[in-house]
Design a protein around this motif. Structure first.
Motif, PDB file in Angstrom:
ATOM      1  N   TRP A  46       0.829  -1.207   0.000  1.00 55.46           N
ATOM      2  CA  TRP A  46       0.000   0.000   0.000  1.00 55.46           C
ATOM      3  C   TRP A  46       0.863   1.256   0.000  1.00 55.46           C
ATOM      4  O   TRP A  46       0.651   2.160  -0.807  1.00 55.46           O
ATOM      5  CB  TRP A  46      -0.939  -0.010   1.209  1.00 55.46           C
ATOM      6  N   ILE A  94      -0.497  -1.500  -5.756  1.00 55.81           N
ATOM      7  CA  ILE A  94      -1.872  -1.754  -5.330  1.00 55.81           C
ATOM      8  C   ILE A  94      -2.351  -3.151  -5.744  1.00 55.81           C
ATOM      9  O   ILE A  94      -3.110  -3.795  -5.015  1.00 55.81           O
ATOM     10  CB  ILE A  94      -2.805  -0.665  -5.885  1.00 55.81           C
ATOM     11  N   GLN A 146     -10.673   6.359  -7.775  1.00 52.69           N
ATOM     12  CA  GLN A 146      -9.407   6.298  -8.511  1.00 52.69           C
ATOM     13  C   GLN A 146      -8.937   7.677  -8.969  1.00 52.69           C
ATOM     14  O   GLN A 146      -7.734   7.937  -9.042  1.00 52.69           O
ATOM     15  CB  GLN A 146      -9.561   5.366  -9.714  1.00 52.69           C
ATOM     16  N   TYR A 158      -6.185   9.812  -7.126  1.00 56.26           N
ATOM     17  CA  TYR A 158      -4.758   9.489  -7.197  1.00 56.26           C
ATOM     18  C   TYR A 158      -4.135   9.816  -8.554  1.00 56.26           C
ATOM     19  O   TYR A 158      -2.945   9.569  -8.759  1.00 56.26           O
ATOM     20  CB  TYR A 158      -4.566   7.995  -6.898  1.00 56.26           C
ATOM     21  N   GLU A 210       0.178   8.195  -1.177  1.00 56.48           N
ATOM     22  CA  GLU A 210       0.087   8.245  -2.640  1.00 56.48           C
ATOM     23  C   GLU A 210      -0.874   9.305  -3.172  1.00 56.48           C
ATOM     24  O   GLU A 210      -1.017   9.450  -4.389  1.00 56.48           O
ATOM     25  CB  GLU A 210      -0.325   6.866  -3.207  1.00 56.48           C
ATOM     26  N   ILE A 211      -1.508  10.068  -2.304  1.00 50.41           N
ATOM     27  CA  ILE A 211      -2.468  11.073  -2.778  1.00 50.41           C
ATOM     28  C   ILE A 211      -1.728  12.344  -3.201  1.00 50.41           C
ATOM     29  O   ILE A 211      -0.882  12.848  -2.470  1.00 50.41           O
ATOM     30  CB  ILE A 211      -3.501  11.392  -1.684  1.00 50.41           C
ATOM     31  N   PRO A 234      -9.766   9.103   2.849  1.00 48.00           N
ATOM     32  CA  PRO A 234      -8.745   9.655   1.940  1.00 48.00           C
ATOM     33  C   PRO A 234      -9.234  10.820   1.087  1.00 48.00           C
ATOM     34  O   PRO A 234      -8.454  11.717   0.758  1.00 48.00           O
ATOM     35  CB  PRO A 234      -8.359   8.454   1.062  1.00 48.00           C
ATOM     36  N   LYS A 235     -10.500  10.844   0.724  1.00 47.26           N
ATOM     37  CA  LYS A 235     -10.979  11.869  -0.201  1.00 47.26           C
ATOM     38  C   LYS A 235     -10.906  13.274   0.381  1.00 47.26           C
ATOM     39  O   LYS A 235     -11.020  14.265  -0.361  1.00 47.26           O
ATOM     40  CB  LYS A 235     -12.395  11.557  -0.670  1.00 47.26           C
ATOM     41  N   ARG A 251      -9.852   3.222  -2.581  1.00 52.31           N
ATOM     42  CA  ARG A 251      -8.989   3.588  -3.703  1.00 52.31           C
ATOM     43  C   ARG A 251      -9.594   3.107  -5.015  1.00 52.31           C
ATOM     44  O   ARG A 251      -9.496   3.802  -6.042  1.00 52.31           O
ATOM     45  CB  ARG A 251      -7.580   3.023  -3.528  1.00 52.31           C
ATOM     46  N   SER A 252     -10.220   1.950  -4.990  1.00 51.92           N
ATOM     47  CA  SER A 252     -10.889   1.457  -6.203  1.00 51.92           C
ATOM     48  C   SER A 252     -12.077   2.344  -6.568  1.00 51.92           C
ATOM     49  O   SER A 252     -12.341   2.611  -7.742  1.00 51.92           O
ATOM     50  CB  SER A 252     -11.361   0.018  -5.987  1.00 51.92           C
TER      51      SER A 252
END
Length: 279
Positions: free
Chosen positions: A16, A21, A65, A68, A89-90, A264-265, A61-62
């Motif tokens: 991760w 991924i 998408q 990213y 990774e963002i 994460p968003k 993450r899926s």
């Protein structure tokens, strides 16, 4: 099976944070095929919590998408405990340029460990990571959330020791930030501090009414100390607390992925709207 589950969870985490991924999904899937006993120790419960958290991150993450996909060649290093996994990774906008967050995790590390004068493995691991960063690199220090949980850290100390948290917290935060600033100097790193999210309503629901109120006040004070010190030292502060807090000092459920961690968003919004900096 427990040893395999531990190994596969660790592999998922490694994949991760390195952006592999496909292999993260593969390791996670293999871990979910195992039957493990109900966790009955702190370590086992923590491992299951990490597995669940990583599984949610992979799923999100899926789903998101596009979060990213922005081109970002410059890195921002994010050193923390589990809270560094969410932003991994963002791409984020910082100093008018897009940077990609690269995470380094030190599991279980508290402000408390980094505030001690005596050597310990957590402080040494943090120092090693800082020393490995590139000259003049940008780094976020994001410790403190474990210190602010209901069953450990400041609240537990407040209940078991005569020192009131209003006296203990400023000293704790000051010592932690001084240690991190010292680690940043050899490489002339550009340092940012990341606060502690407001306590989620799920976490507060597991506390007594008294502990719930104390926890809200502790987390508010921790963030006030972090922010005040950053302003005094002219260091940028990522005010995750102000982004997440409601009027009653609990966390807005909209922002949480699960009990302790942010979705994460909302990381780009944190950098764009809640970065406090005089520079």
């Amino acid at each position: 099976n427990y040893a395999k589950f531990s190994l596969l969870t660790s592999k998922t985490m490694l994949h991760w944070i390195t952006g592999d991924i496909a292999n993260a999904h593969q390791a996670m899937s293999r871990s979910r095929e195992l039957t493990i006993p109900t966790p009955d120790t702190k370590g086992a419960r923590s491992l299951v919590a990490y597995n669940n958290y990583l599984g949610q991150l992979l799923q999100e993450r899926s789903t998101h998408q596009n979060l990213y996909q922005q081109v970002a060649e410059k890195p921002i290093f994010f050193v923390a405990e589990s809270h560094c996994l969410t932003p991994s990774e963002i791409p984020v906008l910082f100093a008018d340029e897009y940077h990609r967050i690269l995470s380094s995790i030190i599991i279980g590390t508290k402000m408390f460990h980094l505030s001690q004068n005596e050597p310990n493995c957590y402080a040494r691991s943090t120092e090693i990571i800082f020393n490995a960063l590139p000259e003049n690199g940008i780094v976020v220090s994001g410790f403190g959330e474990i210190d602010c949980r209901m069953n450990e850290g400041v609240l537990k100390a407040h209940k078991n020791q005569p020192t009131h948290f209003a006296d203990a917290v400023p000293a704790l935060v000051n010592s932690y930030q001084e240690k991190i600033i010292g680690y940043s100097r050899p490489k002339n790193l550009n340092l940012l501090f990341y606060g502690v999210p407001a306590p989620s309503q799920e976490a507060l629901s597991l506390c007594s009414e008294l502990d719930s109120q104390l926890l809200r006040e502790i987390i508010k004070l921790v963030n006030e100390c972090l922010r005040r010190n950053c302003e005094r030292l002219n260091l940028p502060f990522l005010d995750i607390y102000q982004m997440t807090v409601l009027e009653d000092l609990s966390g807005n459920p909209e922002y949480f992925l699960e009990r302790h961690h942010i979705h994460p968003k909302y990381i780009p919004k944190l950098f764009e709207s809640f970065l406090i900096s005089k520079k």
